[in-house]
Design a protein around this motif. Structure first.
Motif, PDB file in Angstrom:
ATOM      1  N   ARG A  89       0.824  -1.206   0.000  1.00  0.00           N
ATOM      2  CA  ARG A  89       0.000   0.000   0.000  1.00  0.00           C
ATOM      3  C   ARG A  89       0.855   1.251   0.000  1.00  0.00           C
ATOM      4  O   ARG A  89       0.478   2.269  -0.570  1.00  0.00           O
ATOM      5  CB  ARG A  89      -0.933  -0.008   1.208  1.00  0.00           C
ATOM      6  CG  ARG A  89      -2.014  -1.084   1.154  1.00  0.00           C
ATOM      7  CD  ARG A  89      -2.752  -1.181   2.480  1.00  0.00           C
ATOM      8  NE  ARG A  89      -1.845  -1.582   3.559  1.00  0.00           N
ATOM      9  CZ  ARG A  89      -2.181  -1.627   4.834  1.00  0.00           C
ATOM     10  NH1 ARG A  89      -3.400  -1.272   5.211  1.00  0.00           N
ATOM     11  NH2 ARG A  89      -1.314  -2.024   5.744  1.00  0.00           N
ATOM     12  N   ARG A  90       2.007   1.194   0.677  1.00  0.00           N
ATOM     13  CA  ARG A  90       2.909   2.343   0.716  1.00  0.00           C
ATOM     14  C   ARG A  90       4.223   1.913   0.079  1.00  0.00           C
ATOM     15  O   ARG A  90       4.959   1.082   0.622  1.00  0.00           O
ATOM     16  CB  ARG A  90       3.115   2.841   2.145  1.00  0.00           C
ATOM     17  CG  ARG A  90       1.840   3.464   2.738  1.00  0.00           C
ATOM     18  CD  ARG A  90       2.101   4.126   4.079  1.00  0.00           C
ATOM     19  NE  ARG A  90       3.077   5.211   4.031  1.00  0.00           N
ATOM     20  CZ  ARG A  90       2.829   6.443   3.585  1.00  0.00           C
ATOM     21  NH1 ARG A  90       1.629   6.749   3.117  1.00  0.00           N
ATOM     22  NH2 ARG A  90       3.757   7.362   3.592  1.00  0.00           N
ATOM     23  N   ALA A  97       5.450   6.810  -2.300  1.00  0.00           N
ATOM     24  CA  ALA A  97       5.490   7.630  -1.090  1.00  0.00           C
ATOM     25  C   ALA A  97       6.856   8.243  -0.849  1.00  0.00           C
ATOM     26  O   ALA A  97       6.967   9.256  -0.146  1.00  0.00           O
ATOM     27  CB  ALA A  97       5.088   6.776   0.114  1.00  0.00           C
ATOM     28  N   ARG A 156       7.782   5.963   7.958  1.00  0.00           N
ATOM     29  CA  ARG A 156       6.636   6.301   7.110  1.00  0.00           C
ATOM     30  C   ARG A 156       5.712   5.110   6.854  1.00  0.00           C
ATOM     31  O   ARG A 156       4.728   5.239   6.139  1.00  0.00           O
ATOM     32  CB  ARG A 156       7.122   6.852   5.770  1.00  0.00           C
ATOM     33  CG  ARG A 156       7.866   8.176   5.878  1.00  0.00           C
ATOM     34  CD  ARG A 156       8.408   8.601   4.527  1.00  0.00           C
ATOM     35  NE  ARG A 156       9.183   9.834   4.612  1.00  0.00           N
ATOM     36  CZ  ARG A 156       9.822  10.389   3.595  1.00  0.00           C
ATOM     37  NH1 ARG A 156       9.781   9.805   2.395  1.00  0.00           N
ATOM     38  NH2 ARG A 156      10.497  11.501   3.748  1.00  0.00           N
ATOM     39  N   ILE A 187       6.434   2.293   5.169  1.00  0.00           N
ATOM     40  CA  ILE A 187       6.615   1.706   3.834  1.00  0.00           C
ATOM     41  C   ILE A 187       6.538   0.179   3.942  1.00  0.00           C
ATOM     42  O   ILE A 187       7.197  -0.429   4.791  1.00  0.00           O
ATOM     43  CB  ILE A 187       7.969   2.121   3.231  1.00  0.00           C
ATOM     44  CG1 ILE A 187       8.033   3.642   3.038  1.00  0.00           C
ATOM     45  CG2 ILE A 187       8.242   1.379   1.935  1.00  0.00           C
ATOM     46  CD1 ILE A 187       7.015   4.187   2.069  1.00  0.00           C
TER      47      ILE A 187
END
Length: 388
Positions: free
Chosen positions: A176-177, A207, A229, A231
């Motif tokens: 998703r990231r 991202a 973040r 990831i």
């Protein structure tokens, strides 16, 4: 593929090739294979050594594939009593050296066409020498910039503008990231840019995007930011050695993300269990077709190891050019014209290679060339259909 694999740990499956090729590398700058005075000569421009004089696995294995093709063609008497020969030049994976290597081939009246180069940067640099003089069929050079080099440059590998679509499709279903680490050169920049664009078209987004140099020792600052973040997928647009460092350091800092890359990280499959689960897009796989399986058997019988994409693409490039020679085209301009017509409506038939079908578009790129997604597992790359 980018400039050159740097010195360092090589995958286990490549070590035998490097050892066996040691003697060949020493004389590669002006070596020939397979011919006497009446030989039909192709140039073979590959990075047999890197900038430090160490063997370059990509170039060594490309030479092995090319030489197997020459041996088979000569054994079959493919040229009506004449033989096929290679004039091998070591471009060291460097644009500067590639320019000089191309110049030496252009100025050799025996050379009818060129197999090579392997890396995108070398191909782009050498193209200016070949233009108007010698047709060149690049092997694993995938930069989209190669499509702009004019009518004397062809390639048997699909462009990263096409490969990125398959890679982005895989990424969209894996994370998703998504973050991107890219090698700051022609290959890495082009692949990263096209991947990000294809991912957006598939409904995803990047991202974070960070460049690296081939010899970057420490990826942990990037990886720690990715961890903060959230990831969960890292796309590496680069070669296997920096990818290996990044994956190892990700495990050290506790970044629980999967890794994905293009053909440049194919060699991770032979570098240990820590890379299992890494997804990779490849230009050739030994289980992709019956002809691929047959090639693997012949290559294994000759070299006592399995081929990779570099071996297969160089093998195909030699056999593609042999098609022009067998059709009676024995000068560079006629060979170039024949290549332009491969797969065209009024040209010669598409070439069926061990790494897939080749039919050229107006830019010398293969149309709809197969690019296969797999996963590293147990020292090899497993295709999804093989796992079912």
């Amino acid at each position: 593929m980018t400039f050159a694999a740097r010195a360092g740990r090589q995958p286990r499956r490549a070590r035998a090739a490097l050892l066996a090729a040691g003697a060949l590398v020493a004389v590669a700058a002006c070596a020939s294979l397979g011919g006497g005075g009446d030989a039909l000569v192709l140039g073979l421009a590959v990075p047999l050594t890197d900038g430090k004089g160490a063997p370059d696995v990509y170039g060594v294995r490309s030479r092995m594939g090319a030489e197997l093709a020459v041996e088979e063609l000569n054994a079959a008497g493919a040229f009506g009593g004449r033989t096929l020969a290679l004039r091998v030049v070591d471009d060291k994976g460097s644009p500067t050296t590639a320019l000089a290597a191309a110049d030496s081939l252009v100025n050799d009246p025996r050379v009818l066409a060129v197999v090579g180069h392997v890396y995108s940067g070398a191909t782009i640099a050498a193209a200016q020498k070949y233009d108007g003089s010698l047709p060149a069929v690049a092997t694993s050079a995938t930069s989209p910039e190669i499509s702009k080099l004019g009518g004397w440059i062809f390639r048997v590998a699909s462009s990263d503008s096409a490969n990125a679509v398959a890679l982005a499709g895989a990424a969209h279903g894996m994370g998703r990231r998504v973050a991107v680490l890219y090698s700051n050169d022609d290959y890495g920049q082009g692949l990263a840019r096209n991947f990000a664009s294809a991912l957006r078209a598939a409904g995803g987004a990047v991202a974070a995007m960070d460049p690296f140099l081939e010899d970057t020792p420490d990826f942990r600052p990037y990886l720690l930011r990715m961890k903060a973040r959230g990831i969960d997928l890292v796309f590496v647009a680069g070669l296997q050695e920096p990818a290996a460092r990044a994956i190892t350091q990700a495990q050290q800092v506790g970044l629980a993300a999967r890794f994905l890359g293009g053909d440049g990280i194919e060699g991770l499959a032979g570098m240990g269990a820590r890379y299992d689960g890494t997804a990779v897009g490849v230009l050739f796989h030994g289980q992709m077709s019956d002809s691929a399986r047959a090639f693997v058997a012949r290559y294994r019988a000759r070299y006592k190891e399995d081929p990779d994409s570099q071996s297969a693409l160089a093998y195909d490039a030699v056999r593609l050019l042999a098609g022009a020679l067998r059709a009676g085209h024995r000068d560079p301009a006629a060979i170039r014209q024949w290549l332009e017509g491969v797969g065209a409506e009024r040209g010669s038939p598409a070439f069926e290679g061990v790494a897939g079908r080749v039919a050229f578009d107006q830019n010398g790129d293969p149309v709809n060339k197969r690019f296969t997604m797999g996963v590293i597992r147990g020292g090899g790359i497993v295709l999804p259909e093989a796992a079912r």
